[in-house]
Write a protein that holds these residues in place. Structure first.
Motif, PDB file in Angstrom:
ATOM      1  N   ALA A  22       0.790  -1.131   0.012  1.00 19.80           N
ATOM      2  CA  ALA A  22       0.013   0.103   0.091  1.00 19.80           C
ATOM      3  C   ALA A  22       0.839   1.278   0.081  1.00 19.80           C
ATOM      4  CB  ALA A  22      -1.027   0.081   1.192  1.00 19.80           C
ATOM      5  N   ALA A  23       1.898   1.353   0.808  1.00 18.12           N
ATOM      6  CA  ALA A  23       2.724   2.566   0.817  1.00 18.12           C
ATOM      7  C   ALA A  23       3.461   2.558  -0.448  1.00 18.12           C
ATOM      8  CB  ALA A  23       4.062   2.103   2.071  1.00 18.12           C
ATOM      9  N   GLU A  24       3.895   1.544  -1.240  1.00 17.35           N
ATOM     10  CA  GLU A  24       4.371   1.754  -2.434  1.00 17.35           C
ATOM     11  C   GLU A  24       3.586   2.234  -3.431  1.00 17.35           C
ATOM     12  OE1 GLU A  24       6.373  -1.722  -3.741  1.00 17.35           O
ATOM     13  OE2 GLU A  24       7.397  -1.959  -2.128  1.00 17.35           O
ATOM     14  N   ILE A  33       5.610   9.192   2.591  1.00 19.83           N
ATOM     15  CA  ILE A  33       5.138   8.425   3.682  1.00 19.83           C
ATOM     16  C   ILE A  33       6.003   8.836   4.692  1.00 19.83           C
ATOM     17  CG2 ILE A  33       5.201   6.007   4.585  1.00 19.83           C
ATOM     18  CD1 ILE A  33       2.981   6.519   2.463  1.00 19.83           C
ATOM     19  N   LEU A  34       5.208   9.280   5.907  1.00 20.55           N
ATOM     20  CA  LEU A  34       5.873   9.759   7.192  1.00 20.55           C
ATOM     21  C   LEU A  34       6.197   8.594   8.134  1.00 20.55           C
ATOM     22  CD1 LEU A  34       3.948  13.151   7.371  1.00 20.55           C
ATOM     23  CD2 LEU A  34       6.187  12.801   6.291  1.00 20.55           C
ATOM     24  N   GLU A  35       5.227   7.876   8.267  1.00 17.19           N
ATOM     25  CA  GLU A  35       5.199   6.675   9.332  1.00 17.19           C
ATOM     26  C   GLU A  35       4.673   5.490   8.792  1.00 17.19           C
ATOM     27  OE1 GLU A  35       6.268   7.020  12.608  1.00 17.19           O
ATOM     28  OE2 GLU A  35       6.390   9.209  12.762  1.00 17.19           O
ATOM     29  N   LYS A  36       5.247   4.211   9.314  1.00 15.79           N
ATOM     30  CA  LYS A  36       4.582   2.954   8.836  1.00 15.79           C
ATOM     31  C   LYS A  36       4.207   2.313  10.318  1.00 15.79           C
ATOM     32  CE  LYS A  36       6.857   2.174   4.216  1.00 15.79           C
ATOM     33  NZ  LYS A  36       7.690   1.345   3.725  1.00 15.79           N
ATOM     34  N   ASN A  37       3.298   1.951  10.349  1.00 14.13           N
ATOM     35  CA  ASN A  37       2.825   1.066  11.714  1.00 14.13           C
ATOM     36  C   ASN A  37       3.047   1.786  12.927  1.00 14.13           C
ATOM     37  OD1 ASN A  37       1.813  -1.204  12.998  1.00 14.13           O
ATOM     38  ND2 ASN A  37       3.725  -2.232  13.272  1.00 14.13           N
ATOM     39  N   ALA A  40       0.816   3.857  19.398  1.00 16.44           N
ATOM     40  CA  ALA A  40       0.544   4.729  20.652  1.00 16.44           C
ATOM     41  C   ALA A  40      -0.238   3.768  21.496  1.00 16.44           C
ATOM     42  CB  ALA A  40       0.012   5.800  20.149  1.00 16.44           C
ATOM     43  N   ARG A  41      -0.489   4.408  22.809  1.00 16.10           N
ATOM     44  CA  ARG A  41      -1.120   3.851  23.600  1.00 16.10           C
ATOM     45  C   ARG A  41      -2.697   3.705  23.219  1.00 16.10           C
ATOM     46  NH1 ARG A  41      -1.390   6.991  28.618  1.00 16.10           N
ATOM     47  NH2 ARG A  41      -3.484   7.511  27.789  1.00 16.10           N
ATOM     48  N   GLN A  42      -3.227   4.662  22.568  1.00 11.04           N
ATOM     49  CA  GLN A  42      -4.438   4.736  22.061  1.00 11.04           C
ATOM     50  C   GLN A  42      -4.909   3.975  20.968  1.00 11.04           C
ATOM     51  OE1 GLN A  42      -2.189   7.225  22.386  1.00 11.04           O
ATOM     52  NE2 GLN A  42      -3.130   8.517  23.748  1.00 11.04           N
ATOM     53  N   GLY A  43      -3.757   3.340  20.166  1.00 13.59           N
ATOM     54  CA  GLY A  43      -3.984   2.476  19.023  1.00 13.59           C
ATOM     55  C   GLY A  43      -3.041   2.502  18.173  1.00 13.59           C
ATOM     56  N   GLU A  44      -3.292   1.937  16.906  1.00 16.03           N
ATOM     57  CA  GLU A  44      -2.278   1.989  15.643  1.00 16.03           C
ATOM     58  C   GLU A  44      -2.897   2.557  14.426  1.00 16.03           C
ATOM     59  OE1 GLU A  44      -0.785  -1.627  12.890  1.00 16.03           O
ATOM     60  OE2 GLU A  44      -1.159  -2.165  14.868  1.00 16.03           O
ATOM     61  N   ILE A  45      -1.885   3.088  13.662  1.00 17.13           N
ATOM     62  CA  ILE A  45      -2.141   3.604  12.324  1.00 17.13           C
ATOM     63  C   ILE A  45      -1.196   2.913  11.389  1.00 17.13           C
ATOM     64  CG2 ILE A  45      -2.298   5.670  10.916  1.00 17.13           C
ATOM     65  CD1 ILE A  45      -3.029   7.164  13.459  1.00 17.13           C
ATOM     66  N   ASP A  46      -1.738   2.260  10.353  1.00 12.88           N
ATOM     67  CA  ASP A  46      -0.957   1.603   9.467  1.00 12.88           C
ATOM     68  C   ASP A  46       0.162   2.470   8.770  1.00 12.88           C
ATOM     69  OD1 ASP A  46      -2.225  -0.925  10.153  1.00 12.88           O
ATOM     70  OD2 ASP A  46      -3.551  -0.674   8.498  1.00 12.88           O
ATOM     71  N   LEU A  47      -0.494   3.636   8.098  1.00 14.06           N
ATOM     72  CA  LEU A  47       0.453   4.448   7.407  1.00 14.06           C
ATOM     73  C   LEU A  47       0.161   5.926   7.718  1.00 14.06           C
ATOM     74  CD1 LEU A  47       0.299   2.686   3.892  1.00 14.06           C
ATOM     75  CD2 LEU A  47       2.293   2.646   5.421  1.00 14.06           C
ATOM     76  N   ILE A  48       0.815   6.867   7.779  1.00 14.42           N
ATOM     77  CA  ILE A  48       0.644   8.193   7.855  1.00 14.42           C
ATOM     78  C   ILE A  48       1.335   8.917   6.753  1.00 14.42           C
ATOM     79  CG2 ILE A  48       0.973  10.110   9.279  1.00 14.42           C
ATOM     80  CD1 ILE A  48       0.630   8.396  11.948  1.00 14.42           C
ATOM     81  N   LEU A  55      -2.513  15.904   5.589  1.00 14.66           N
ATOM     82  CA  LEU A  55      -1.779  14.844   6.462  1.00 14.66           C
ATOM     83  C   LEU A  55      -2.784  13.871   6.601  1.00 14.66           C
ATOM     84  CD1 LEU A  55       0.632  14.203   8.182  1.00 14.66           C
ATOM     85  CD2 LEU A  55      -0.448  14.854  10.199  1.00 14.66           C
ATOM     86  N   ILE A  56      -2.509  12.512   6.014  1.00 18.98           N
ATOM     87  CA  ILE A  56      -3.346  11.571   5.785  1.00 18.98           C
ATOM     88  C   ILE A  56      -3.115  10.201   6.687  1.00 18.98           C
ATOM     89  CG2 ILE A  56      -4.137  12.048   3.562  1.00 18.98           C
ATOM     90  CD1 ILE A  56      -2.435   9.659   2.355  1.00 18.98           C
ATOM     91  N   PHE A  57      -3.846   9.721   7.358  1.00 19.26           N
ATOM     92  CA  PHE A  57      -3.952   8.576   8.262  1.00 19.26           C
ATOM     93  C   PHE A  57      -4.661   7.555   7.444  1.00 19.26           C
ATOM     94  CE2 PHE A  57      -4.053  12.345  10.754  1.00 19.26           C
ATOM     95  CZ  PHE A  57      -3.058  11.950  11.581  1.00 19.26           C
ATOM     96  N   VAL A  58      -3.923   6.351   7.221  1.00 17.24           N
ATOM     97  CA  VAL A  58      -4.367   5.357   6.288  1.00 17.24           C
ATOM     98  C   VAL A  58      -4.592   3.978   6.941  1.00 17.24           C
ATOM     99  CG1 VAL A  58      -3.837   4.088   4.282  1.00 17.24           C
ATOM    100  CG2 VAL A  58      -3.108   6.553   4.424  1.00 17.24           C
TER     101      VAL A  58
END
Length: 120
Positions: A22-24, A33-37, A40-48, A55-58
């Protein structure tokens, strides 16, 4: 003599492969892509990532076939809440100001990729 065990990739490793796919795909569409996986304590975001001014949260969802529905249907209201809370923490911890944000889903069905912008 017991049954021979068939080795299957574990869910985390398999999920990581599809997140990379997906990142590719997103990078080819111009997303940085700024972040993968991100976790945080609140949860997880696959891609940022950064898509132009957004700014997209994916969330990435994969299904081998449509027998159990299309992948995007697996992004439940509860999952959306966790992603939103995690995104708020990410914005706060990175000291982002008033940057427009968007929540997207990358749905992978077999090898077909669909990018759903502003999914929720």
């Amino acid at each position: 003599m017991g049954k021979k065990r068939i080795d299957r990739p574990n869910k985390r490793r398999l999920g990581s492969q599809y997140e990379c796919m997906a990142a590719e795909y997103l990078e080819k569409q111009g997303v940085v892509i700024l972040e993968k996986n991100y976790q945080a304590r609140q949860g997880e975001i696959d891609l940022i990532g950064k898509d132009r001014d957004y700014l997209i949260f994916v969330e990435v969802k994969y299904r081998r076939n449509a027998d159990s529905g299309v992948p995007a249907e697996a992004v439940t209201l509860q999952k959306q809440r966790h992603i939103r809370m995690t995104a708020q923490y990410y914005l706060y911890s990175r000291r982002y100001g008033d940057i427009p944000c968007r929540f997207d889903v990358v749905s992978i069905l077999a090898q077909e990729i669909q990018w759903i912008k502003d999914a929720f």
